[in-house]
Design an enzyme around this catalytic site. Structure first.
Site, PDB file in Angstrom:
ATOM      1  N   ASP A  67       0.863  -1.181   0.000  1.00 33.76           N
ATOM      2  CA  ASP A  67       0.000   0.000   0.000  1.00 33.76           C
ATOM      3  C   ASP A  67       0.897   1.228   0.000  1.00 33.76           C
ATOM      4  O   ASP A  67       2.051   1.180   0.472  1.00 33.76           O
ATOM      5  CB  ASP A  67      -0.912   0.004   1.226  1.00 33.76           C
ATOM      6  CG  ASP A  67      -1.893   1.170   1.198  1.00 33.76           C
ATOM      7  OD1 ASP A  67      -2.691   1.259   0.254  1.00 33.76           O
ATOM      8  OD2 ASP A  67      -1.830   2.017   2.115  1.00 33.76           O
ATOM      9  N   HIS A  98      -5.207   6.239   7.904  1.00 33.64           N
ATOM     10  CA  HIS A  98      -4.588   5.401   6.895  1.00 33.64           C
ATOM     11  C   HIS A  98      -3.085   5.358   7.151  1.00 33.64           C
ATOM     12  O   HIS A  98      -2.462   6.372   7.458  1.00 33.64           O
ATOM     13  CB  HIS A  98      -4.834   5.972   5.494  1.00 33.64           C
ATOM     14  CG  HIS A  98      -6.233   5.796   5.015  1.00 33.64           C
ATOM     15  ND1 HIS A  98      -6.566   4.924   4.012  1.00 33.64           N
ATOM     16  CD2 HIS A  98      -7.388   6.366   5.421  1.00 33.64           C
ATOM     17  CE1 HIS A  98      -7.873   4.976   3.799  1.00 33.64           C
ATOM     18  NE2 HIS A  98      -8.398   5.847   4.654  1.00 33.64           N
ATOM     19  N   GLU A 139       0.923   5.708   0.547  1.00 34.80           N
ATOM     20  CA  GLU A 139       0.268   6.971   0.888  1.00 34.80           C
ATOM     21  C   GLU A 139       0.934   8.066   0.065  1.00 34.80           C
ATOM     22  O   GLU A 139       2.131   7.983  -0.246  1.00 34.80           O
ATOM     23  CB  GLU A 139       0.386   7.272   2.388  1.00 34.80           C
ATOM     24  CG  GLU A 139      -0.254   6.234   3.299  1.00 34.80           C
ATOM     25  CD  GLU A 139      -1.752   6.080   3.105  1.00 34.80           C
ATOM     26  OE1 GLU A 139      -2.390   7.029   2.583  1.00 34.80           O
ATOM     27  OE2 GLU A 139      -2.288   5.017   3.457  1.00 34.80           O
ATOM     28  N   ASP A 152      -2.242  -0.790   6.590  1.00 39.17           N
ATOM     29  CA  ASP A 152      -3.214  -1.117   5.541  1.00 39.17           C
ATOM     30  C   ASP A 152      -2.770  -2.338   4.742  1.00 39.17           C
ATOM     31  O   ASP A 152      -3.601  -3.151   4.322  1.00 39.17           O
ATOM     32  CB  ASP A 152      -3.422   0.079   4.620  1.00 39.17           C
ATOM     33  CG  ASP A 152      -4.295   1.159   5.258  1.00 39.17           C
ATOM     34  OD1 ASP A 152      -4.673   0.981   6.433  1.00 39.17           O
ATOM     35  OD2 ASP A 152      -4.587   2.164   4.593  1.00 39.17           O
ATOM     36  N   GLU A 186      -6.026  18.210   2.948  1.00 42.47           N
ATOM     37  CA  GLU A 186      -6.949  17.086   2.797  1.00 42.47           C
ATOM     38  C   GLU A 186      -6.207  15.749   2.811  1.00 42.47           C
ATOM     39  O   GLU A 186      -6.721  14.755   3.328  1.00 42.47           O
ATOM     40  CB  GLU A 186      -7.777  17.238   1.523  1.00 42.47           C
ATOM     41  CG  GLU A 186      -6.992  17.345   0.235  1.00 42.47           C
ATOM     42  CD  GLU A 186      -6.645  18.786  -0.131  1.00 42.47           C
ATOM     43  OE1 GLU A 186      -6.449  19.050  -1.338  1.00 42.47           O
ATOM     44  OE2 GLU A 186      -6.585  19.627   0.788  1.00 42.47           O
TER      45      GLU A 186
END
Length: 227
Positions: free
Chosen positions: A7, A150, A9, A155, A52
């Protein structure tokens, strides 16, 4: 078979638009079983962190400012990924950022033939249901209590469990049964298809009986003699 569940980010949704990878977490599976080997790296994106995006993963520009550049960890990542299938949720997104960073470093991109997308698998297996990682964890009873934000490694760990469930469950390689043909007969007709195997006879030969008698005769004070 070796597989890597991973995963990422990022700072946003578009690598061509200037967003960058900031974290990668990878879990090694062999025959769908976690081996305990993993790779986890934070990466300095050399840019600001949109508010965000920070709300999603909690990684600020200040936190990432002293982390290595992707070029500094690319060898570790390439070595860990090897040449095996790579499993991700909405894998096209993660592949776009990973390949974007590899291209930026002048390294060969990862072929999409290695991509295994658990989102696509989930859509086929559970049509009409929610297919987020949270929803799939809830469906399969996977503990989400540690997931407040997250995080790439967490994850990936959760996704590894989801992937095992999506592809057959924890006993995927047990293989104790084979698929039986579909019965089309009515219940009244079924007895006609039953084939009873005759009982096997396991009789001792004369030589075996003779050896047994000789053995018994040599026993000292057997229990049955005192009864």
């Amino acid at each position: 078979m070796r597989e890597i569940v991973f995963d990422t980010e990022t700072t946003g949704l578009s690598f061509p638009g200037g967003d960058r990878l900031v974290e990668i977490g990878c879990i090694e599976l062999v025959n769908r079983v976690p081996t305990g080997r993993h790779l986890h790296r934070y990466v300095n994106p050399e840019r600001d962190m949109p508010a965000e995006a920070e709300r999603v993963h909690g990684l600020s520009a200040r936190f990432l400012s002293d982390k290595p550049l992707f070029a500094d960890v690319v060898e570790d990542i390439i070595e860990f990924l090897g040449d095996c299938p790579l499993v991700a949720h909405n894998a096209g997104f993660d592949f776009a950022f990973l390949n974007g960073e590899l291209t930026r470093c002048g390294r060969p991109v990862i072929h999409h033939g290695r991509m295994v997308d658990t989102l696509a698998i989930a859509r086929v297996k559970h049509p009409g249901a929610k297919h987020t990682l949270d929803a799939l964890c809830s469906r399969y009873g996977i503990d989400l209590s540690a997931r407040t934000l997250h995080g790439a490694l967490l994850d990936a760990q959760l996704l590894a469990q989801v992937y095992v469930e999506l592809t057959g469950g924890r006993q995927i390689t047990l293989g104790l049964a084979v698929d039986a043909p579909v019965m089309r007969e009515t219940p009244a007709e079924l007895p006609n298809r039953v084939h009873v195997r005759p009982a096997r006879q396991f009789l001792a030969s004369a030589a075996e009986l003779e050896r047994h008698a000789a053995f018994v005769s040599g026993l000292e004070d057997p229990l049955w003699a005192a009864a």
